[in-house]
Motif scaffolding. Structure first.
Motif, PDB file in Angstrom:
ATOM      1  N   GLY A  94       0.988  -1.183  -0.141  1.00  0.00           N
ATOM      2  CA  GLY A  94       0.509  -0.010  -0.021  1.00  0.00           C
ATOM      3  C   GLY A  94       0.581   1.131   0.122  1.00  0.00           C
ATOM      4  N   ALA A  95       0.441   1.986   0.821  1.00  0.00           N
ATOM      5  CA  ALA A  95       1.197   2.832   0.800  1.00  0.00           C
ATOM      6  C   ALA A  95       2.619   3.330   2.182  1.00  0.00           C
ATOM      7  CB  ALA A  95       0.196   4.254   1.391  1.00  0.00           C
ATOM      8  N   TYR A  96       2.943   2.376   2.312  1.00  0.00           N
ATOM      9  CA  TYR A  96       4.030   2.498   2.814  1.00  0.00           C
ATOM     10  C   TYR A  96       4.843   3.137   2.437  1.00  0.00           C
ATOM     11  CZ  TYR A  96       6.290  -1.174   5.966  1.00  0.00           C
ATOM     12  OH  TYR A  96       6.283  -1.944   7.317  1.00  0.00           O
ATOM     13  N   GLY A  97       6.167   3.673   3.869  1.00  0.00           N
ATOM     14  CA  GLY A  97       7.132   4.447   3.251  1.00  0.00           C
ATOM     15  C   GLY A  97       8.573   4.004   3.758  1.00  0.00           C
TER      16      GLY A  97
ATOM     17  N   GLY B  74      13.442  -7.687   8.059  1.00  0.00           N
ATOM     18  CA  GLY B  74      13.124  -8.584   8.355  1.00  0.00           C
ATOM     19  C   GLY B  74      11.675  -8.435   7.288  1.00  0.00           C
ATOM     20  N   GLU B  75      11.500  -7.025   7.045  1.00  0.00           N
ATOM     21  CA  GLU B  75      10.363  -7.110   5.786  1.00  0.00           C
ATOM     22  C   GLU B  75      11.616  -7.648   4.422  1.00  0.00           C
ATOM     23  OE1 GLU B  75       8.017  -4.067   6.631  1.00  0.00           O
ATOM     24  OE2 GLU B  75       8.909  -3.215   6.370  1.00  0.00           O
ATOM     25  N   PHE B  76      10.972  -8.238   3.219  1.00  0.00           N
ATOM     26  CA  PHE B  76      11.097  -8.941   2.275  1.00  0.00           C
ATOM     27  C   PHE B  76      11.707  -7.313   1.190  1.00  0.00           C
ATOM     28  CE2 PHE B  76      10.785  -9.485  -2.478  1.00  0.00           C
ATOM     29  CZ  PHE B  76      12.020 -10.616  -2.606  1.00  0.00           C
ATOM     30  N   PRO B  77      11.382  -6.248   1.254  1.00  0.00           N
ATOM     31  CA  PRO B  77      11.930  -5.251   0.512  1.00  0.00           C
ATOM     32  C   PRO B  77      13.449  -4.933   0.507  1.00  0.00           C
ATOM     33  CG  PRO B  77       9.680  -4.605   0.509  1.00  0.00           C
ATOM     34  CD  PRO B  77       9.697  -5.921   1.531  1.00  0.00           C
ATOM     35  N   TYR B  78      13.216  -4.923   2.455  1.00  0.00           N
ATOM     36  CA  TYR B  78      14.704  -4.069   2.340  1.00  0.00           C
ATOM     37  C   TYR B  78      15.500  -5.727   2.952  1.00  0.00           C
ATOM     38  CZ  TYR B  78      17.660  -2.843   6.334  1.00  0.00           C
ATOM     39  OH  TYR B  78      18.447  -2.290   7.372  1.00  0.00           O
ATOM     40  N   ASP B  79      15.632  -7.004   2.864  1.00  0.00           N
ATOM     41  CA  ASP B  79      16.134  -7.697   3.146  1.00  0.00           C
ATOM     42  C   ASP B  79      16.330  -8.174   1.767  1.00  0.00           C
ATOM     43  OD1 ASP B  79      15.837  -7.630   5.510  1.00  0.00           O
ATOM     44  OD2 ASP B  79      14.323  -9.509   5.663  1.00  0.00           O
ATOM     45  N   ALA B  80      15.693  -7.948   0.850  1.00  0.00           N
ATOM     46  CA  ALA B  80      16.193  -8.971  -0.376  1.00  0.00           C
ATOM     47  C   ALA B  80      16.475  -7.832  -1.309  1.00  0.00           C
ATOM     48  CB  ALA B  80      14.498  -9.777  -1.313  1.00  0.00           C
ATOM     49  N   LEU B  81      15.805  -6.884  -1.442  1.00  0.00           N
ATOM     50  CA  LEU B  81      16.272  -5.832  -2.596  1.00  0.00           C
ATOM     51  C   LEU B  81      16.767  -4.760  -1.810  1.00  0.00           C
ATOM     52  CD1 LEU B  81      12.138  -5.657  -3.781  1.00  0.00           C
ATOM     53  CD2 LEU B  81      14.175  -6.912  -4.286  1.00  0.00           C
ATOM     54  N   GLY B  82      17.168  -4.082  -0.831  1.00  0.00           N
ATOM     55  CA  GLY B  82      18.206  -3.170  -0.597  1.00  0.00           C
ATOM     56  C   GLY B  82      16.605  -1.929  -0.282  1.00  0.00           C
ATOM     57  N   VAL B  83      15.881  -2.288  -0.312  1.00  0.00           N
ATOM     58  CA  VAL B  83      14.657  -0.606  -0.236  1.00  0.00           C
ATOM     59  C   VAL B  83      15.057  -0.256   1.186  1.00  0.00           C
ATOM     60  CG1 VAL B  83      12.338   0.072  -1.209  1.00  0.00           C
ATOM     61  CG2 VAL B  83      14.063  -1.308  -2.251  1.00  0.00           C
ATOM     62  N   VAL B  84      14.445   1.012   1.740  1.00  0.00           N
ATOM     63  CA  VAL B  84      14.476   1.372   2.837  1.00  0.00           C
ATOM     64  C   VAL B  84      13.607   2.423   2.754  1.00  0.00           C
ATOM     65  CG1 VAL B  84      15.874   2.753   5.049  1.00  0.00           C
ATOM     66  CG2 VAL B  84      16.832   1.158   3.693  1.00  0.00           C
ATOM     67  N   THR B  85      13.218   3.269   1.827  1.00  0.00           N
ATOM     68  CA  THR B  85      12.512   4.281   1.773  1.00  0.00           C
ATOM     69  C   THR B  85      11.335   4.752   0.753  1.00  0.00           C
ATOM     70  OG1 THR B  85      13.485   5.550   3.990  1.00  0.00           O
ATOM     71  CG2 THR B  85      11.767   6.993   2.233  1.00  0.00           C
ATOM     72  N   VAL B  86      10.273   4.682   0.521  1.00  0.00           N
ATOM     73  CA  VAL B  86       9.696   5.016  -0.568  1.00  0.00           C
ATOM     74  C   VAL B  86       8.770   6.029  -0.990  1.00  0.00           C
ATOM     75  CG1 VAL B  86       8.008   3.554  -2.705  1.00  0.00           C
ATOM     76  CG2 VAL B  86       9.989   1.893  -1.501  1.00  0.00           C
ATOM     77  N   VAL B  87       8.589   6.602  -2.230  1.00  0.00           N
ATOM     78  CA  VAL B  87       7.086   7.515  -2.157  1.00  0.00           C
ATOM     79  C   VAL B  87       6.902   7.366  -3.677  1.00  0.00           C
ATOM     80  CG1 VAL B  87       7.210   9.911  -3.326  1.00  0.00           C
ATOM     81  CG2 VAL B  87       9.012   9.589  -1.995  1.00  0.00           C
ATOM     82  N   GLN B  88       5.417   6.845  -2.803  1.00  0.00           N
ATOM     83  CA  GLN B  88       5.262   6.299  -4.338  1.00  0.00           C
ATOM     84  C   GLN B  88       4.254   6.871  -4.880  1.00  0.00           C
ATOM     85  OE1 GLN B  88       3.263   3.203  -4.161  1.00  0.00           O
ATOM     86  NE2 GLN B  88       3.720   1.861  -2.341  1.00  0.00           N
TER      87      GLN B  88
END
Length: 259
Positions: A53-56, A61-75
């Motif tokens: 959703g509108a996750y920031g 422990g979360e897949f985008p962080y652990d697998a993709l290296g994603v920290v902060t997102v602007v939708q």
């Protein structure tokens, strides 16, 4: 997936009901990356919106962080829309970020999902903060400090994630060159060799910490699984006979997983 050198995952125009990736997909990919030293190319423009959703901000422990290296997102930071309301050939332009494997390339992009009867527009998220290397910058029509794509090297694995749909790149030669560079980097890394130390972990627990459920996986089949509380008491037992399982942990507190 451990039988494959590289996994390439396209999601197309999907943004609801886990049409991009499911919870099981995420865990299977995480098993492949972290326990098998896998290589992943994920081209998924609306994956983050679909699953989160509108996750920031994401954390360990979360897949985008652990697998993709994603920290902060602007939708939906990047909107590829037509200047003429009657037009349906939406266009924009992205460049390869300096120092990235895409440096020197320019990518005119079109909303390939729009038809003469509909104008959905092409939306891409801005990855404002990450742990990898930015893959693209925006030349037109929007300017953002973030990037719609990145390369990431984890503990013994490599991944590329882009919210810019690679299939929407109109210049076929540029797209082919980008694909060549991405596959080459996934296989051999910046050093030009395929060597890398696969993580020494033998068991994967995700999400961790967990409130409602937890996925547990290994490369080899687990015979059984037990949950033990802080007093050393077995509060849960399951015969597994599989490489992965999922259990409801909402009723447990202060437990340790033993497989």
């Amino acid at each position: 997936m451990e039988a494959y050198d590289i996994v390439i995952w396209w999601t197309g125009e999907a943004w609801t009901d886990s049409e991009t990736l499911t919870i099981d997909d995420e865990f299977n990919i995480l098993l492949y990356l972290q326990l098998s030293g896998g290589k992943l190319l994920l081209s998924a423009q609306d994956y983050l919106y679909d699953r989160y959703g509108a996750y920031g901000t994401f954390t360990e422990g979360e897949f985008p962080y652990d697998a993709l290296g994603v920290v902060t997102v602007v939708q939906d930071e990047y909107h590829v829309e037509p200047g003429d309301p009657g037009a349906w050939a939406d266009t924009a332009r992205f460049n390869g970020a300096p120092g990235s494997i895409a440096e020197g390339l320019s990518f005119p992009v079109q909303d390939i999902f729009t038809t003469e009867l509909t104008d959905d527009g092409l939306y891409a998220d801005s990855i404002a903060e990450h742990m990898g290397t930015s893959l693209f910058t925006v030349a037109y029509p929007y300017v953002s400090e973030g990037t719609p794509g990145l390369t990431y090297e984890g503990a013994g694995f490599r991944s590329i994630f882009t919210t810019l749909d690679i299939a929407s790149i109109m210049d076929i030669e540029a797209r082919d060159e980008l694909m060549y560079r991405m596959v080459d980097w996934l296989m051999y890394g910046a050093s030009g060799t395929g060597e890398g130390s696969v993580t020494s972990e033998e068991i994967l627990v995700s999400p961790n910490p967990a409130k409602d459920y937890v996925n547990i996986g290994m490369l080899d089949k687990m015979k059984e699984l037990r949950l033990i509380n802080s007093q050393g008491q077995v509060v849960y037992h399951q015969d597994v006979n599989n490489i992965k399982t999922r259990i409801d942990v909402s009723q447990y507190a202060n437990v340790t997983c033993i497989c």
